[in-house]
Design a protein around this motif. Structure first.
Motif, mmCIF file in Angstrom:
data_model
loop_
_atom_site.group_PDB
_atom_site.id
_atom_site.type_symbol
_atom_site.label_atom_id
_atom_site.label_comp_id
_atom_site.label_asym_id
_atom_site.label_seq_id
_atom_site.Cartn_x
_atom_site.Cartn_y
_atom_site.Cartn_z
ATOM 1 N N ARG A 343 9.657 -23.449 -0.098
ATOM 2 C CA ARG A 343 9.059 -22.998 -0.905
ATOM 3 C C ARG A 343 10.725 -21.814 -1.940
ATOM 4 N N ARG A 344 11.630 -22.109 -1.012
ATOM 5 C CA ARG A 344 12.148 -21.650 -1.906
ATOM 6 C C ARG A 344 12.543 -22.217 -3.317
ATOM 7 N N ILE A 345 12.569 -23.745 -3.386
ATOM 8 C CA ILE A 345 12.793 -24.603 -4.425
ATOM 9 C C ILE A 345 11.731 -24.381 -5.532
ATOM 10 N N GLY A 346 11.522 -23.641 -6.618
ATOM 11 C CA GLY A 346 10.088 -23.765 -7.545
ATOM 12 C C GLY A 346 10.486 -21.833 -7.118
ATOM 13 N N LEU A 388 16.806 -35.103 0.880
ATOM 14 C CA LEU A 388 16.568 -34.786 -0.508
ATOM 15 C C LEU A 388 17.439 -33.844 -1.216
ATOM 16 N N GLU A 389 17.040 -33.971 -2.533
ATOM 17 C CA GLU A 389 17.602 -33.207 -3.622
ATOM 18 C C GLU A 389 16.795 -32.641 -4.766
ATOM 19 N N SER A 390 17.266 -31.440 -5.339
ATOM 20 C CA SER A 390 16.096 -30.667 -6.314
ATOM 21 C C SER A 390 16.808 -29.923 -7.143
ATOM 22 N N VAL A 391 16.504 -30.230 -7.937
ATOM 23 C CA VAL A 391 17.615 -29.338 -9.311
ATOM 24 C C VAL A 391 16.280 -28.606 -10.047
ATOM 25 N N THR A 392 16.653 -27.341 -10.075
ATOM 26 C CA THR A 392 16.180 -26.410 -10.649
ATOM 27 C C THR A 392 16.693 -25.688 -11.961
ATOM 28 N N THR A 415 20.393 -24.377 -10.078
ATOM 29 C CA THR A 415 20.796 -24.795 -8.664
ATOM 30 C C THR A 415 20.980 -26.047 -8.627
ATOM 31 N N ASN A 416 21.686 -26.562 -7.267
ATOM 32 C CA ASN A 416 20.822 -27.598 -7.134
ATOM 33 C C ASN A 416 20.941 -26.830 -4.751
ATOM 34 N N TYR A 417 19.860 -27.735 -5.155
ATOM 35 C CA TYR A 417 19.037 -27.666 -3.676
ATOM 36 C C TYR A 417 19.656 -29.212 -2.444
ATOM 37 N N LEU A 418 20.124 -29.516 -1.820
ATOM 38 C CA LEU A 418 20.280 -30.877 -0.927
ATOM 39 C C LEU A 418 19.703 -30.330 0.246
ATOM 40 N N VAL A 419 18.978 -31.538 0.946
ATOM 41 C CA VAL A 419 18.469 -31.022 2.427
ATOM 42 C C VAL A 419 18.861 -32.623 2.999
ATOM 43 N N GLY A 420 19.845 -32.556 3.648
ATOM 44 C CA GLY A 420 19.482 -34.233 5.014
ATOM 45 C C GLY A 420 19.126 -34.362 6.509
ATOM 46 N N VAL A 552 17.719 -21.664 1.207
ATOM 47 C CA VAL A 552 16.948 -22.866 1.730
ATOM 48 C C VAL A 552 15.966 -23.252 2.956
ATOM 49 N N GLY A 553 16.828 -21.986 3.359
ATOM 50 C CA GLY A 553 15.211 -22.136 4.879
ATOM 51 C C GLY A 553 14.859 -21.064 4.379
ATOM 52 N N PHE A 554 14.405 -19.947 6.055
ATOM 53 C CA PHE A 554 13.336 -19.039 6.373
ATOM 54 C C PHE A 554 13.751 -18.726 7.800
ATOM 55 N N LEU A 555 14.583 -16.885 7.620
ATOM 56 C CA LEU A 555 14.626 -16.932 8.452
ATOM 57 C C LEU A 555 13.764 -15.031 8.395
#
Length: 878
Positions: A343-346, A388-392, A415-420, A552-555
């Motif tokens: 949910r952080r993306i977008g 996963l990679e996403s650009v907003t 912003t660029n998000y990357l998750v491996g 890009v996470g939740f804490l």
């Protein structure tokens, strides 16, 4: 010892099965094998639900199903048979579900993936990794559903939507099902003969009975690992998947017009086009792409309000991020804490425009996702991989002055998000070790220096099981690093998640010169997951004060060490008055990194499924010690009074056309420090096979004598102002689904949400850790506090006739209504048309009014915002 708050006793409820004869000779479990037949010199079967195609004569029937629920390893109420054939492209399945009373077959029309009524499910572990499987379900009404199973049957992903074909027909012997499953929708490696895991389930809906082809004792720790075998698939070439799905969305928005505001003229006409694609790099590794994605038909989030100041966790509902989310999942310390929270993306932009008086602002509500790519899958060697990679996009608020001149102000940077993610199975699939890495990189400019420039997280996790997976040990370790300006890192240190500015904390302090922050977290747990009737676990988890995941996470909260333990007793063998009973006790303690002993809790949970398919759940807890580092928002540790709570829920037979759930929760603290009463009523009604109506209603009263209001200053000393609050909340969710046929449905969702809080008896903190509430706070007298005409409270603490400090009236009434009406037509498999009407009203009512009056004025009496859209998709399979 100690324990986390999740309850052992979550049992799978599945569908599908087959019977010819039942011949149990002992309790020994023997792995069964079915050998499929290849189609030679015959035409493939027509998928019409009738089993009269000559090709079916090539295969032999198999059955001998046994009951799985409620009475495991006993003859099922009705027998089931199945057979399988295949060609170069497809696996074909025929199922004969015998029923001695065909008129009692529950044939419920519903939308896809709703799993209602009598049904069968075929589960295929084509990786043969004993941890994952693909599940295909067909109901007696011909409605299809599918799920991707992972974590040995503990996770079920309903968002997986493969293209496959099915049909069902009812006759005088019961009902029959045909399935046509493309090999391109399954994942497997090269081999002369494929050997896959196989399970077939049948749900006899009216008796709430599940029977299985391959027996799985209820006490075992695994599920997918206990499947039988599917053999005979000779020379099947892995199929590379290539699907392209363009879409177009035409939208019309209406809303109340605001005079003089050029951005609120009453209507808008946005139009959007985009593309989704699924490309099989290999048969078991897939690349998903989305360009300019649209999520217009996604359900709205439920209403919620949090007086404790913490962020609210909302479930992901967007299909691109939901599908295969189990591969990227990295929950490391209980609750919703996760290194990847999509949910952080977008997300909503984090910056704000700065309009002058008389200027108008058009601020975006979400960040535009320019594109996203997801590479994921699992190899035959046991490697699970995900990237996963996403650009907003840069997001701007438009500001217009009184002369009509327009300017743009940046509110969210590019912003660029990357998750491996990677995970490897070993030890005959009984163990795994894995890792994750995430990166968030922002192009910081203009007035957004309060955001992190870079944020990185990494983690490793493992699980080892032994003795037929009865016992296990698991754990993880995570590391985070955020970088940014001195302003950005200073803000992070003072957020509610961290609170380095706490006045009584000796182990943390705000460093205004820092430009980075590095923290750790993790968990270690051991337990017994299967075998016999006892389950137990115990462990330790921690989150260091510097841990930060929220890019890009939740804490939710850092600076915590938790020890937990739990023991459960299962009664799995039905008697003449119950089907199943689970009972357990739990205990946990909490500390912070300074060594403060903040909390201990003891809890009991019990669940019983009665012989008539009704059920009862009961529990309670005792909390003799409750300290919090966050209540005073940077002030000293706060002590709540000792608390006890209890809950009772019960429900009727879910297989009936009308069924319900009722529940009550009660919490009481000593000296009436706070209390909670929650009333829950849910019901479902199926007046006829194609219409389902459900209503879920909750009413909650939550008074608190020490609700935080604000912090102020008196002669250089901090003052923490609290108040007594009378908070009441009402919400109800109404859903109905009308299915014209299995591919055409009308769905409605509506939720009014009202929460109001009225404050009184304002007080200030004296000794925040005192056991006696009267020593903890001091009430303001009538001579010390007054309210002026503008609604501001004035405090003359020293009674010298002068106002020493003031604060705004904290009373509130938040009112919201959201609804979605969706017509969904899958006109060919994989291609859909959506007609959507969304409506919403959000406002602030009269805190002194009743919930009913606020409902009338703010929802029924207001002109809502409306969105009408048409979305068309077409899936090309190449």
């Amino acid at each position: 010892m100690s324990l986390s708050g999740w309850t052992v006793g979550c049992f799978l409820i599945l569908a599908s099965t087959t019977w010819a004869q039942y011949q149990p000779d002992n309790d020994e479990v023997v792995q069964r094998t079915y050998t499929a037949s290849k189609i030679i010199d015959h035409s493939a079967p027509e998928i019409d639900g009738h089993l009269d195609d000559p090709v079916w004569e090539l295969a032999s029937w198999d059955g001998n199903f046994v009951e799985w629920q409620p009475a495991e390893n006993t003859p099922p109420g009705q027998p089931t048979d199945f057979k399988m054939v295949y060609d170069d492209k497809f696996l074909y399945v025929a199922v004969r579900c015998f029923d001695s009373v065909p008129q009692k077959i529950e044939r419920r029309l519903s939308r896809r993936d709703s799993f209602q009524g009598d049904r069968v499910t075929v589960m295929i572990d084509s990786y043969h990794d004993k941890r994952t499987a693909f599940a295909f379900t067909t109901t007696a009404a011909g409605v299809k559903g599918e799920e991707f199973m992972s974590d040995n049957g503990n996770n079920w992903d309903e968002s997986w939507n493969p293209i496959w074909y099915t049909n069902a027909k009812i006759d005088e012997q019961g009902y029959t099902v045909e399935m046509k499953i493309p090999f391109s929708q399954l994942k497997f490696g090269k081999a002369e003969e494929q050997v896959w895991g196989l399970q077939v389930f049948r749900t006899l809906f009216r008796d709430n009975e599940r029977s299985v082809w391959q027996r799985i004792p209820r006490e075992v720790a695994g599920f997918t690992s206990e499947f039988g075998l599917l053999r005979g698939l000779q020379d099947i070439a892995p199929q590379k998947q290539l699907e392209i799905q363009p879409f177009a969305v035409s939208q019309y928005d209406t809303y109340p017009e605001e005079e003089g505001n050029p951005f609120r003229d009453g209507s808008d006409y946005p139009f959007n086009v985009g593309l989704d694609a699924k490309i099989g790099i290999t048969n078991d590794l897939t690349l998903d792409l989305t360009v300019n994605p649209d999520f217009g038909q996604v359900d709205a989030d439920p209403g919620a309000i949090a007086l404790d100041g913490f962020q609210i966790f909302f479930q992901e509902r967007r299909p691109f991020f939901v599908e295969n989310k189990n591969i990227f999942d990295f929950r490391f310390a209980g609750g919703n804490d996760n290194l990847f929270y999509s949910r952080r993306i977008g997300r909503s932009p984090q910056g704000f425009a700065s309009p002058a008086d008389g200027e108008f602002v058009d601020a975006p509500t979400n960040t535009t996702i320019l594109g996203a790519a997801k590479f994921s899958g699992k190899t035959k060697d046991g490697w699970s991989v995900g990237l996963l990679e996403s650009v907003t996009a840069n997001m701007y608020a438009r500001v217009v002055d009184q002369d009509g001149e327009e300017r743009k102000e940046l509110v969210e940077p590019l912003t660029n998000y990357l998750v491996g993610r990677v995970q490897k199975d070993f030890n005959n699939r009984n163990s795994y070790i894995g890792g994750i890495f995430t990166a968030t990189n922002r192009n910081i400019q203009d007035d957004l220096s309060f955001l992190h420039r870079n944020a990185y997280t990494g983690g490793i996790d493992f699980r080892h099981s032994w003795k037929d997976r009865e016992y296990y040990v698991e754990g993880n370790l995570v590391l985070s690093n955020v970088q940014g300006s001195e302003e950005a890192i200073s803000i992070t240190q003072q957020r509610l998640t961290h609170l380095f500015q706490r006045v009584d904390a000796g182990h943390v302090e705000v460093d205004p010169n820092r430009t980075s922050l590095t923290g750790t977290g993790g968990k270690f747990e051991m337990g017994k997951a299967g075998g016999g009737n006892w389950r137990y676990e115990g462990g330790l988890l921690w989150r260091s004060p510097e841990l930060e995941l929220n890019d890009v996470g939740f804490l939710r909260q850092a600076d915590e060490i938790v020890q937990y333990a739990e023991v459960y007793r299962l009664f799995l063998k039905p008697t003449d008055w119950y089907r199943q009973i689970n009972m357990g006790i739990e205990q946990n303690t909490n500390y912070d990194f300074e060594g403060n002993y903040n909390r201990i809790q003891y809890q009991f949970n019990g669940f019983i499924s009665w012989i008539n398919n009704w059920w009862t759940e009961v529990g309670g807890a005792h909390k003799p010690r409750i300290f919090s580092n966050t209540v005073l928002r940077g002030g000293p540790r706060w002590r709540y009074s000792e608390e006890n709570y209890a809950f009772l829920f019960f429900g009727s037979d879910q297989s009936k056309k009308f069924n319900f759930v009722m529940g009550y929760v009660n919490s009481q603290a000593k000296q009436d420090n706070f209390s909670l009463e929650r009333y829950v009523l849910r019901f479902q009604y199926q007046p006829f096979s194609s219409l389902n109506i459900s209503l879920s209603t909750e009413y909650e009263k939550n008074p608190n004598k020490t609700q935080y209001v604000t912090e102020t200053d008196f002669n250089g000393d901090p003052r923490y102002i609290l108040g007594g609050i009378d908070q009441q909340t009402f919400s109800t969710s109404l859903r109905f689904n009308y299915s014209i046929n299995p591919n055409l449905s009308i769905q409605f969702y509506g939720q009014p949400f009202i929460s109001r809080g009225v404050y009184s008896d304002f007080n200030r903190v004296m000794n925040p850790v005192a056991e006696d509430l009267n020593e903890r706070v001091s009430l303001f007298t009538e001579n010390q506090i007054s309210k002026n005409e503008s609604g501001t409270y004035l405090v003359d603490e020293d009674l010298d006739g002068q106002t020493d400090y003031s604060f705004s009236d904290p009373d509130f009434a938040f009112v919201q209504f959201r609804s979605n009406l969706v017509v969904r037509w899958e006109y060919i498999p994989g291609s859909e048309l959506f007609f959507v009407w969304s409506q919403g009203v959000t406002g602030f009512g009269d805190p002194m009014g009743s919930l009913g009056s606020n409902l009338d004025r703010q929802i029924l009496g207001q002109k809502p915002d409306n969105t009408f859209l048409i979305k068309a998709t077409y899936r090309f399979i190449l």
